[in-house]
Enzyme design. Structure first.
Site, short mmCIF file in Angstrom:
data_model
loop_
_atom_site.label_atom_id
_atom_site.label_comp_id
_atom_site.label_asym_id
_atom_site.label_seq_id
_atom_site.Cartn_x
_atom_site.Cartn_y
_atom_site.Cartn_z
N ARG A 48 0.77 -1.22 0.10
CA ARG A 48 -0.16 0.13 0.14
C ARG A 48 0.74 1.24 -0.11
O ARG A 48 0.67 2.43 0.65
CB ARG A 48 -0.98 0.02 1.21
CG ARG A 48 -1.74 -1.00 1.36
CD ARG A 48 -2.95 -1.22 -0.06
NE ARG A 48 -3.71 -2.33 0.07
CZ ARG A 48 -3.17 -3.42 -0.37
NH1 ARG A 48 -2.08 -3.49 -0.96
NH2 ARG A 48 -4.04 -4.63 -0.35
N SER B 126 -11.38 -0.18 3.22
CA SER B 126 -10.41 -0.38 4.33
C SER B 126 -9.98 1.07 4.82
O SER B 126 -8.98 1.63 4.17
CB SER B 126 -9.35 -1.35 3.87
OG SER B 126 -9.87 -2.49 3.59
N GLU C 83 -5.33 4.40 6.06
CA GLU C 83 -5.10 4.33 4.57
C GLU C 83 -5.64 5.54 3.61
O GLU C 83 -4.91 6.02 3.18
CB GLU C 83 -5.60 2.81 3.99
CG GLU C 83 -5.60 2.60 2.49
CD GLU C 83 -5.60 1.26 2.19
OE1 GLU C 83 -6.09 1.15 1.04
OE2 GLU C 83 -5.99 0.24 3.18
#
Length: 370
Positions: free
Chosen positions: A179, A258, A362
């Site tokens: 990520r 998420s 995130e």
């Protein structure tokens, strides 16, 4: 090394383009999947690479803060909005040459995945249903269900705001990790314009299925291949069951997907974490553990959140944990960004107190922070 790239060879636009559009004191909430955030002083919608670059240069030359918006699926914008220019990247371009794919940054990602699957090519079929634009995928190194774009991206074409030129960055220069990427590490430098991929022609079959949950849904073993359409449909089914496919009627999808990344721990930190789990939950409870490189282990943020007491549907206000998945924070309608952040901070503090791990958000925050 980055190399210069001219406009020659760019695919023709797929529609008639209109002049750049500009609004003032423009609402930003409708441009995000959270449906949260205040207005921007100025909002520009650009439909060509040239318009994107011109808007970026204008902001840089005048010292105006600049906010880039693609699909709005990874943004948490403060209630006060954005004091500067918000630039919506609405470029279009889908070019498929054999197994080579080029996408303009503004292309809708999930639509592009569907077209690739229809063309019989594999490599991104398990990334179906992920909201947002193609230009955002290399920034986050988007991944799900055993695939991530780092495995198929060959080049990223971007405007370099420091060098003030268009550059082409090969995969090796993108510094992809979980990520993360070069673009995320230096968010003020690059504006992604186009992304190029190398796909696989396996006679209509998917890439080997790597994710156990996907394999179970498909009724195959991990490492087996299945028809591309079946892989895509299975992933869409799994995502929908977790509220991870956009649906304006379903408040569980009024989210950024998420909200926290899965923690990656050193061996020493993971051993300490396991000891805390045993002390809190009992010796028979074993936390999720996945290899994450030499000396590192990845665990599950969703597991941590749930075991810290934040179960599905947690919350009493307009911002709550999804009723379908503990990793998604949602706007139930009428929430403010501060409502969302209060919930996020509560979850972070609860997980840290319970397990000694600090979760990291995130989504990108604009004008606010946890």
């Amino acid at each position: 090394m980055a190399v210069r790239m001219g406009s020659k060879g760019e695919p023709a636009p797929s529609r008639t383009l209109v002049p750049v559009q500009e609004l003032h004191d423009a609402p930003l909430a409708p441009l995000t999947t959270f449906r949260l955030g205040g207005p921007a002083d100025r909002l520009i919608t650009a439909t060509t690479d040239a318009e994107v670059i011109a808007a970026v240069r204008e902001a840089d030359d005048s010292g105006t803060p600049l906010l880039l918006i693609g699909g709005g699926s990874n943004l948490v914008i403060g209630d006060k909005g954005f004091a500067g220019t918000a630039l919506v990247v609405a470029t279009e371009g889908f070019s498929l040459d054999g197994t080579r794919l080029e996408l303009a940054a503004g292309e809708v990602w999930t639509d592009a995945v569907a077209r690739v699957v229809e063309a019989g090519l594999g490599g991104i079929e398990c990334l179906a249903g992920i909201p947002g634009s193609a230009g955002a995928t290399p920034i986050q190194n988007v991944g799900a269900y055993g695939q991530e774009v780092a495995s198929t991206v060959t080049e990223v074409v971007a405007y370099d705001r420091v060098a003030r030129e268009t550059v082409t960055l090969p995969n090796a220069d993108c510094a992809f990790s979980y990520r993360h990427s070069r673009f995320k590490a230096d968010p003020g430098r690059y504006v992604v314009l186009r992304v190029r991929f190398a796909l696989e022609d396996a006679d209509g079959m998917s890439a080997p299925v790597r994710y156990a949950e996907t394999a179970r849904t498909l009724g195959v073993g991990v490492g087996e291949r299945v028809p591309l359409a079946a892989a895509r449909e299975a992933v869409l089914k799994l995502r929908a069951g977790k509220g991870m496919v956009l649906d304006p009627e379903d408040h569980d999808t009024w989210s950024a997907g998420s909200f926290f990344t899965n923690p990656i721990l050193t061996d020493e930190a993971f051993a300490a974490f396991r000891a805390r789990v045993e002390a809190r939950l009992g010796a028979g409870v074993v936390p999720p553990a996945y290899p994450a490189g030499d000396g590192y282990t990845k665990t599950s943020a969703a597991w941590l959140i749930d075991r810290a007491g934040f179960t599905k549907g947690y919350g009493t206000g307009p911002a709550r944990i999804s009723t379908k998945h503990t990793l998604a924070l949602t706007n139930r309608g009428g929430a403010t960004t501060e409502d969302l952040l209060a919930l996020a901070r509560e979850v972070v503090a609860g997980v840290r107190d319970a397990f000694g791990i600090t979760l990291v958000n995130e989504p990108v925050t604009v004008g606010v922070s946890l």
